[in-house]
Design a protein around this motif. Structure first.
Motif, PDB file in Angstrom:
ATOM      1  N   ARG A  20       0.757  -1.091  -0.156  1.00  0.00           N
ATOM      2  CA  ARG A  20      -0.021  -0.010  -0.060  1.00  0.00           C
ATOM      3  C   ARG A  20       0.942   1.254   0.205  1.00  0.00           C
ATOM      4  O   ARG A  20       0.639   2.266  -0.579  1.00  0.00           O
ATOM      5  CB  ARG A  20      -1.006  -0.158   1.141  1.00  0.00           C
ATOM      6  N   PHE A  23      -6.692   0.673   1.915  1.00  0.00           N
ATOM      7  CA  PHE A  23      -7.185  -0.485   0.857  1.00  0.00           C
ATOM      8  C   PHE A  23      -8.554  -0.407   0.312  1.00  0.00           C
ATOM      9  O   PHE A  23      -9.450  -0.109   0.953  1.00  0.00           O
ATOM     10  CB  PHE A  23      -7.161  -2.063   1.371  1.00  0.00           C
ATOM     11  N   LEU A  71      -7.299  -6.614   0.148  1.00  0.00           N
ATOM     12  CA  LEU A  71      -6.679  -7.143   1.366  1.00  0.00           C
ATOM     13  C   LEU A  71      -7.471  -8.421   1.575  1.00  0.00           C
ATOM     14  O   LEU A  71      -8.756  -8.712   1.920  1.00  0.00           O
ATOM     15  CB  LEU A  71      -6.764  -6.254   2.579  1.00  0.00           C
TER      16      LEU A  71
END
Length: 394
Positions: free
Chosen positions: A319, A346, A328
């Motif tokens: 990230r 995310f 994720l």
């Protein structure tokens, strides 16, 4: 990317989200989990109902796994193989998922050294020849012509999925399947242009992503499932994976990366954290694999402690290094974890085992945020991949 993803506002996991050309109803994806519900490498009513149930349970998108791009790329003979004969079944599956308000993705790939030659009757292909611990047969080193054929087959599979009404494809670049095996310095001992340096080992991954994007354009979303870490000595590790992810982002052929870990060939429990169901795996296998698992299964099926969001530490590095949307995966079972993923940047979360026990878990979490998953991480669902993937406690 959804403009909300690049702002200071933390997105609502249950709000609409952009994924390439798609708008999903929420940011929860049913991760690919091999269903063992196809017969004769074709879609069945049972497979359709499996995904309809998850769609009805509230996910934004469900992922059909695993759709091999060629017959030798299957892990067993009944597994879906993407070819024209499968179109009617795929269309029925897509229609059933869409009727529940969800999108549907096909996980496409080639199993490479994870393919079961004993089941398919075809040689398993790998970067380098070796004895497979799964089939106990020798894999064959892929030729340059094999690589070109398999790359084209990914593109054809993606086009087939689009023609069937699927909303996305997910290219399997994990778990030491074909593409992942080429990335692994342990499994890839080639001395040609596809071996040695990381740049050479990444050619298959980058070439397949480019071929798929060239084939489908912006008709459907294109994701890839990439190993962050094989979890084996001498395997593909996080620092190398970060560089490959940067290259994939620079190439511009993907709409999102789903981050995973582990080797189906050498260390499958590195992804499936929790108890190691050695006895149950042995019981599900034929001889001589059953005896081998009983004798040395504890070395192959190593237990790793479960914790919520167990892949988050590694995923944070991706990230920080990338701007593209990330999914994720790993121990996502609670609303607080989903919100945490959104807060850390995310764009999506993916769930698998928890949904096997409770296909409606996403809807229940949406309506009651304090809902707790009933999954106890016993992993006894894993051996059911040989008979119809399910939670044995449900």
């Amino acid at each position: 990317m959804d403009p909300t993803d690049s702002s200071d506002t933390v997105p609502d996991v249950f709000g609409p989200a952009r994924l390439g050309p798609l708008t999903l109803r929420n940011r929860v994806i049913k991760a690919a989990t091999f269903e063992h519900r196809s017969r004769g490498a074709l879609v069945t009513d049972d497979l359709i109902e499996f995904h309809r149930r998850h769609a009805a349970g509230g996910v934004g998108m469900t992922t059909v796994a695993y759709c091999a791009v060629s017959p030798e790329g299957r892990t067993e003979r009944d597994q879906i193989w993407m070819r024209p004969e499968i179109l009617p079944g795929l269309r029925r599956l897509a229609d059933a998922v869409h009727a529940e308000g969800a999108a549907v993705s096909a996980q496409i790939g080639h199993a490479g050294p994870v393919a079961n030659a004993a089941s398919t009757g075809l040689p398993a292909l790998a970067p380098s020849g070796a004895i497979s611990p799964l089939s106990l047969r020798r894999t064959r080193a892929a030729t340059a012509a094999d690589i070109e054929r398999i790359t084209r087959a990914h593109a054809a599979a993606a086009l087939l999925a689009a023609e069937a009404g699927f909303d996305a494809v997910e290219i399997h670049m994990g778990h030491n399947y074909f593409t992942s095996a080429f990335l692994s310095p342990r499994l890839n001992r080639r001395r040609d242009g596809h071996g040695g340096s990381l740049a050479n080992r990444a050619k298959v991954a980058r070439g397949i992503a480019r071929a798929v994007r060239d084939a489908v354009g912006d008709r459907i979303a294109v994701l890839a499932k990439l190993n962050m870490d094989d979890g084996v000595p001498g395997g593909f590790r996080l620092d190398e994976s970060l560089q490959v992810a940067r290259w994939l982002e620079q190439d511009g052929n993907l709409d999102a990366l789903e981050l995973t870990a582990g080797s189906s060939l050498l260390n499958p429990m590195y992804l499936f954290r929790g108890d190691a169901p050695v006895r149950e795996f042995a019981a599900a296998l034929p001889q001589p694999q059953r005896l081998a698992v009983r004798l040395v299964g504890g070395r192959f099926l190593r237990a790793y402690p479960y914790r919520e969001a167990f892949l988050l530490d590694g995923a944070r590095r991706f990230r920080a290094a990338l701007t593209m949307p990330l999914v994720l995966l790993g121990g996502i079972t609670r609303r607080a974890t989903m919100d945490r993923a959104m807060a850390e940047g995310f764009q999506f979360v993916a769930m698998a085992r928890a949904l096997l026990r409770e296909p409606d878990l996403v809807d229940r979490i949406r309506t009651e945020p304090a809902t707790r998953s009933l999954c106890i991480h016993c992993n006894k669902c894993m051996p059911t991949i040989f008979s119809g993937t399910r939670c044995v406690l449900a």
